[in-house]
Motif scaffolding. Sequence first.
Motif, PDB file in Angstrom:
ATOM      1  N   ALA A  53     -65.857 118.980  94.384  1.00  0.00           N
ATOM      2  CA  ALA A  53     -64.608 118.457  94.929  1.00  0.00           C
ATOM      3  C   ALA A  53     -64.625 118.614  96.445  1.00  0.00           C
ATOM      4  O   ALA A  53     -64.970 119.658  96.970  1.00  0.00           O
ATOM      5  N   ALA A  54     -64.247 117.537  97.117  1.00  0.00           N
ATOM      6  CA  ALA A  54     -64.161 117.524  98.585  1.00  0.00           C
ATOM      7  C   ALA A  54     -62.728 117.173  98.972  1.00  0.00           C
ATOM      8  O   ALA A  54     -62.141 116.247  98.411  1.00  0.00           O
ATOM      9  N   GLY A  55     -62.167 117.921  99.898  1.00  0.00           N
ATOM     10  CA  GLY A  55     -60.797 117.674 100.339  1.00  0.00           C
ATOM     11  C   GLY A  55     -60.645 116.310 100.986  1.00  0.00           C
ATOM     12  O   GLY A  55     -61.533 115.846 101.703  1.00  0.00           O
ATOM     13  N   ARG A  56     -59.524 115.675 100.745  1.00  0.00           N
ATOM     14  CA  ARG A  56     -59.248 114.364 101.335  1.00  0.00           C
ATOM     15  C   ARG A  56     -59.236 114.404 102.853  1.00  0.00           C
ATOM     16  O   ARG A  56     -59.492 113.391 103.504  1.00  0.00           O
ATOM     17  N   THR A  57     -58.908 115.556 103.429  1.00  0.00           N
ATOM     18  CA  THR A  57     -58.836 115.655 104.887  1.00  0.00           C
ATOM     19  C   THR A  57     -60.185 115.996 105.520  1.00  0.00           C
ATOM     20  O   THR A  57     -60.282 116.065 106.745  1.00  0.00           O
ATOM     21  N   SER A  58     -61.208 116.192 104.699  1.00  0.00           N
ATOM     22  CA  SER A  58     -62.527 116.541 105.223  1.00  0.00           C
ATOM     23  C   SER A  58     -63.075 115.425 106.105  1.00  0.00           C
ATOM     24  O   SER A  58     -63.088 114.253 105.721  1.00  0.00           O
ATOM     25  N   VAL A  59     -63.545 115.793 107.279  1.00  0.00           N
ATOM     26  CA  VAL A  59     -64.203 114.848 108.176  1.00  0.00           C
ATOM     27  C   VAL A  59     -65.664 114.685 107.763  1.00  0.00           C
ATOM     28  O   VAL A  59     -66.263 113.626 107.946  1.00  0.00           O
ATOM     29  N   SER A  60     -66.237 115.714 107.160  1.00  0.00           N
ATOM     30  CA  SER A  60     -67.641 115.696 106.748  1.00  0.00           C
ATOM     31  C   SER A  60     -67.875 114.855 105.493  1.00  0.00           C
ATOM     32  O   SER A  60     -68.906 114.186 105.383  1.00  0.00           O
ATOM     33  N   TRP A  61     -66.947 114.897 104.536  1.00  0.00           N
ATOM     34  CA  TRP A  61     -67.191 114.215 103.271  1.00  0.00           C
ATOM     35  C   TRP A  61     -67.481 112.720 103.423  1.00  0.00           C
ATOM     36  O   TRP A  61     -68.423 112.225 102.805  1.00  0.00           O
ATOM     37  N   GLU A 125     -60.553 109.688  92.856  1.00  0.00           N
ATOM     38  CA  GLU A 125     -59.418 110.330  93.505  1.00  0.00           C
ATOM     39  C   GLU A 125     -58.866 111.384  92.557  1.00  0.00           C
ATOM     40  O   GLU A 125     -58.721 111.133  91.356  1.00  0.00           O
ATOM     41  N   ALA A 126     -58.573 112.564  93.094  1.00  0.00           N
ATOM     42  CA  ALA A 126     -58.074 113.671  92.273  1.00  0.00           C
ATOM     43  C   ALA A 126     -57.107 114.514  93.093  1.00  0.00           C
ATOM     44  O   ALA A 126     -57.498 115.494  93.716  1.00  0.00           O
ATOM     45  N   GLY A 127     -55.851 114.114  93.129  1.00  0.00           N
ATOM     46  CA  GLY A 127     -54.850 114.846  93.903  1.00  0.00           C
ATOM     47  C   GLY A 127     -55.194 114.853  95.375  1.00  0.00           C
ATOM     48  O   GLY A 127     -55.448 113.806  95.970  1.00  0.00           O
ATOM     49  N   ASP A 128     -55.253 116.047  95.972  1.00  0.00           N
ATOM     50  CA  ASP A 128     -55.571 116.138  97.400  1.00  0.00           C
ATOM     51  C   ASP A 128     -57.075 116.271  97.650  1.00  0.00           C
ATOM     52  O   ASP A 128     -57.505 116.630  98.740  1.00  0.00           O
TER      53      ASP A 128
END
Length: 160
Positions: A53-61, A125-128
Motif C-alpha cells: 500500500a502506498a499513500g495517495r499523497t506520496s510523491v514517490s509512488w 484505489e483503497a481509501g487514502d
Amino acid sequence: MERLIGPDAFRDVLGRFASGITVVAALDDGEPVGFACQSFASLSLDPPLVMLAAGRTSVSWPRIERAGRFCVNILAAEQQEVCRSLGRSGADKFAAVPWRVSEHGTVRIDGALAAVECELRAVHEAGDHFLATAEVVALDAREDGSPLLYFRSRYAAGAF
C-alpha cells in the motif's frame, strides 16, 4: 455513512500488530526513488505475487508506478537510519543510503535483510492509499540478521 471508529483509535489498536519495515524503490529517469513502507505482504505462490500500500499523497509512488519495476527491500534491525531517510519527504532521500542497481533495473538497498524484485501488475484505489499487486521476478536474502520492526509507533528489533 457515519464513521464509528476514529483515526486515533484505529492507529492505536492496529499499532499493536508488529510489522516489518521495507523500502520500496525503483529507478525513474536514472534516479533512485523510494519510500519506507510497512504495508507489504505476500499474496500468492502461483504465480508469485506480493501486495503493498502506498499513500495517495506520496510523491514517490507515481514515479515508481511509472517505472513499472521496483524492489521491496526488507530492512534489517540495524537500518533505522535508512528507514528515517526514506520515510521523509523532500530532498535527496538516497544521499546517505548505500544502494545499487540490480540486474533487473531496480534499486537494491545495501545491507537489507532481503530483496524482492517485482513487476507491477495492478493498482487499486483503497481509501487514502493505493493498493498495488506485483509479480515477483527475483529474490535474494541474507543468511544472518534480524528484521527491523515497527510496533506501537516505535522501532523494534526482532531477535531471531
